[in-house]
Scaffold this motif. Sequence first.
Motif, mmCIF file in Angstrom:
data_model
loop_
_atom_site.group_PDB
_atom_site.id
_atom_site.type_symbol
_atom_site.label_atom_id
_atom_site.label_comp_id
_atom_site.label_asym_id
_atom_site.label_seq_id
_atom_site.Cartn_x
_atom_site.Cartn_y
_atom_site.Cartn_z
ATOM 1 N N MET A 44 -4.325 -28.625 37.468
ATOM 2 C CA MET A 44 -5.525 -29.028 36.729
ATOM 3 C C MET A 44 -5.706 -30.553 36.745
ATOM 4 O O MET A 44 -6.644 -31.079 36.139
ATOM 5 C CB MET A 44 -5.476 -28.499 35.281
ATOM 6 N N GLY A 45 -4.789 -31.259 37.442
ATOM 7 C CA GLY A 45 -4.843 -32.723 37.478
ATOM 8 C C GLY A 45 -6.067 -33.265 38.203
ATOM 9 O O GLY A 45 -6.442 -34.422 38.017
ATOM 10 N N GLY A 46 -6.704 -32.439 39.023
ATOM 11 C CA GLY A 46 -7.836 -32.930 39.826
ATOM 12 C C GLY A 46 -9.179 -32.846 39.117
ATOM 13 O O GLY A 46 -10.220 -33.017 39.764
ATOM 14 N N TYR A 47 -9.168 -32.571 37.817
ATOM 15 C CA TYR A 47 -10.439 -32.376 37.105
ATOM 16 C C TYR A 47 -10.519 -33.268 35.855
ATOM 17 O O TYR A 47 -10.588 -32.774 34.723
ATOM 18 C CB TYR A 47 -10.596 -30.892 36.714
ATOM 19 N N PRO A 48 -10.507 -34.595 36.051
ATOM 20 C CA PRO A 48 -10.454 -35.494 34.882
ATOM 21 C C PRO A 48 -11.678 -35.402 33.970
ATOM 22 O O PRO A 48 -11.548 -35.510 32.746
ATOM 23 C CB PRO A 48 -10.355 -36.886 35.523
ATOM 24 N N ARG A 49 -12.862 -35.164 34.544
ATOM 25 C CA ARG A 49 -14.071 -35.118 33.691
ATOM 26 C C ARG A 49 -14.064 -33.842 32.848
ATOM 27 O O ARG A 49 -14.444 -33.829 31.680
ATOM 28 C CB ARG A 49 -15.327 -35.203 34.553
ATOM 29 N N TRP A 50 -13.595 -32.765 33.465
ATOM 30 C CA TRP A 50 -13.482 -31.492 32.733
ATOM 31 C C TRP A 50 -12.432 -31.643 31.622
ATOM 32 O O TRP A 50 -12.654 -31.209 30.484
ATOM 33 C CB TRP A 50 -13.105 -30.399 33.735
ATOM 34 N N ALA A 51 -11.300 -32.275 31.930
ATOM 35 C CA ALA A 51 -10.250 -32.477 30.910
ATOM 36 C C ALA A 51 -10.812 -33.280 29.733
ATOM 37 O O ALA A 51 -10.518 -32.975 28.561
ATOM 38 C CB ALA A 51 -9.057 -33.201 31.522
ATOM 39 N N ALA A 52 -11.643 -34.288 30.037
ATOM 40 C CA ALA A 52 -12.227 -35.107 28.958
ATOM 41 C C ALA A 52 -13.187 -34.265 28.115
ATOM 42 O O ALA A 52 -13.243 -34.402 26.887
ATOM 43 C CB ALA A 52 -12.947 -36.314 29.557
ATOM 44 N N LEU A 53 -13.931 -33.363 28.774
ATOM 45 C CA LEU A 53 -14.831 -32.461 28.030
ATOM 46 C C LEU A 53 -14.011 -31.574 27.085
ATOM 47 O O LEU A 53 -14.356 -31.390 25.917
ATOM 48 C CB LEU A 53 -15.636 -31.583 28.995
ATOM 49 N N VAL A 54 -12.909 -31.032 27.601
ATOM 50 C CA VAL A 54 -12.075 -30.144 26.775
ATOM 51 C C VAL A 54 -11.535 -30.925 25.566
ATOM 52 O O VAL A 54 -11.519 -30.413 24.443
ATOM 53 C CB VAL A 54 -10.916 -29.544 27.607
ATOM 54 N N ALA A 55 -11.146 -32.178 25.799
ATOM 55 C CA ALA A 55 -10.648 -32.997 24.676
ATOM 56 C C ALA A 55 -11.746 -33.173 23.626
ATOM 57 O O ALA A 55 -11.488 -33.072 22.423
ATOM 58 C CB ALA A 55 -10.172 -34.352 25.198
ATOM 59 N N ARG A 56 -13.001 -33.397 24.084
ATOM 60 C CA ARG A 56 -14.106 -33.540 23.122
ATOM 61 C C ARG A 56 -14.307 -32.245 22.330
ATOM 62 O O ARG A 56 -14.596 -32.267 21.148
ATOM 63 C CB ARG A 56 -15.422 -33.899 23.836
ATOM 64 N N VAL A 57 -14.127 -31.111 23.012
ATOM 65 C CA VAL A 57 -14.296 -29.817 22.331
ATOM 66 C C VAL A 57 -13.195 -29.644 21.278
ATOM 67 O O VAL A 57 -13.471 -29.366 20.101
ATOM 68 C CB VAL A 57 -14.263 -28.642 23.341
ATOM 69 N N VAL A 58 -11.928 -29.825 21.690
ATOM 70 C CA VAL A 58 -10.836 -29.492 20.762
ATOM 71 C C VAL A 58 -10.699 -30.517 19.637
ATOM 72 O O VAL A 58 -10.025 -30.251 18.642
ATOM 73 C CB VAL A 58 -9.484 -29.279 21.484
ATOM 74 N N ASP A 59 -11.343 -31.670 19.775
ATOM 75 C CA ASP A 59 -11.287 -32.662 18.700
ATOM 76 C C ASP A 59 -12.329 -32.402 17.608
ATOM 77 O O ASP A 59 -12.345 -33.093 16.595
ATOM 78 C CB ASP A 59 -11.435 -34.083 19.271
ATOM 79 N N ARG A 60 -13.177 -31.422 17.797
ATOM 80 C CA ARG A 60 -14.173 -31.114 16.758
ATOM 81 C C ARG A 60 -13.477 -30.412 15.578
ATOM 82 O O ARG A 60 -12.676 -29.484 15.802
ATOM 83 C CB ARG A 60 -15.275 -30.200 17.326
ATOM 84 N N PRO A 61 -13.794 -30.811 14.362
ATOM 85 C CA PRO A 61 -13.123 -30.212 13.198
ATOM 86 C C PRO A 61 -13.232 -28.680 13.159
ATOM 87 O O PRO A 61 -12.241 -27.995 12.859
ATOM 88 C CB PRO A 61 -13.834 -30.854 12.004
#
Length: 213
Positions: free
Chosen positions: A177-194
């Motif tokens: 999954m290392g080749g998908y930095p923009r997707w990883a950043a999206l997932v971080a934005r999702v999981v950081d939502r309260p």
Amino acid sequence: MLKLFYSPGACSIVPHIALEEAGAEFEPVRVMLAEGEHMRPEYLAINPHARVPALGTDQGVITENIAILNFIADSFGAAGSVPRGDAFEAARCNELLGWFASSVHISFATIWRGSRFTDDESVWPALAAGGKAALKKHFAEIEELCADGWLAGGAFTAADSYAAIFYRWGRRIEMDMGGYPRWAALVARVVDRPAVQRVLEREGWKRSDFVTS
Ligand SMILES: N[C@@H](CCC(=O)N[C@@H](CS)C(=O)NCC(=O)O)C(=O)O
């Protein structure tokens, strides 16, 4: 009251998040796929297709993620479900949900659920290999779709949650999954939502089960 039938870490997390984001009153009902609870007569009476999610409502049970998510959008508003108010944005989100459910999700099924496609076990490894090859293409396309914001229009929708669970599944089947930095950043934005954090806690997940950064 609404009842959401879900299994921890399954695609049912998408409506689970939508209901929590909407502040809806609902009873989360755990159906453990790993223990075959979805095959029991009690659950087959709820969803004869033996799948999660299912949403119990006053009018009857709704199955299929896309139908449930549109019901949530119409009942409570759009955060985490499907946009309302702009027909193009709604269609764009449903388009992504349709592609996710009918293609990306099914590629995972060829890896995890060979028996859905054939009883001939000798074919399952080939099915799984085909699924992995298809996922590589799907994953590259998802990475292209990810920008700084959200996948569909300007707001967080069910497409973002669905992409987040695919990312986790990708890690689970040990795709690189290392080749998908923009997707990883999206997932971080999702999981950081309260609201998403509350759902992860209820389902028994940690942030690090989804993303490492
Ligand atoms: N088309 C259905 C698919 C739902 C689905 O496949 N759910 C999986 C969990 S992610 C499931 O219940 N699997 C049980 C099984 O394969 O036995 C939807 O979009 O809601």
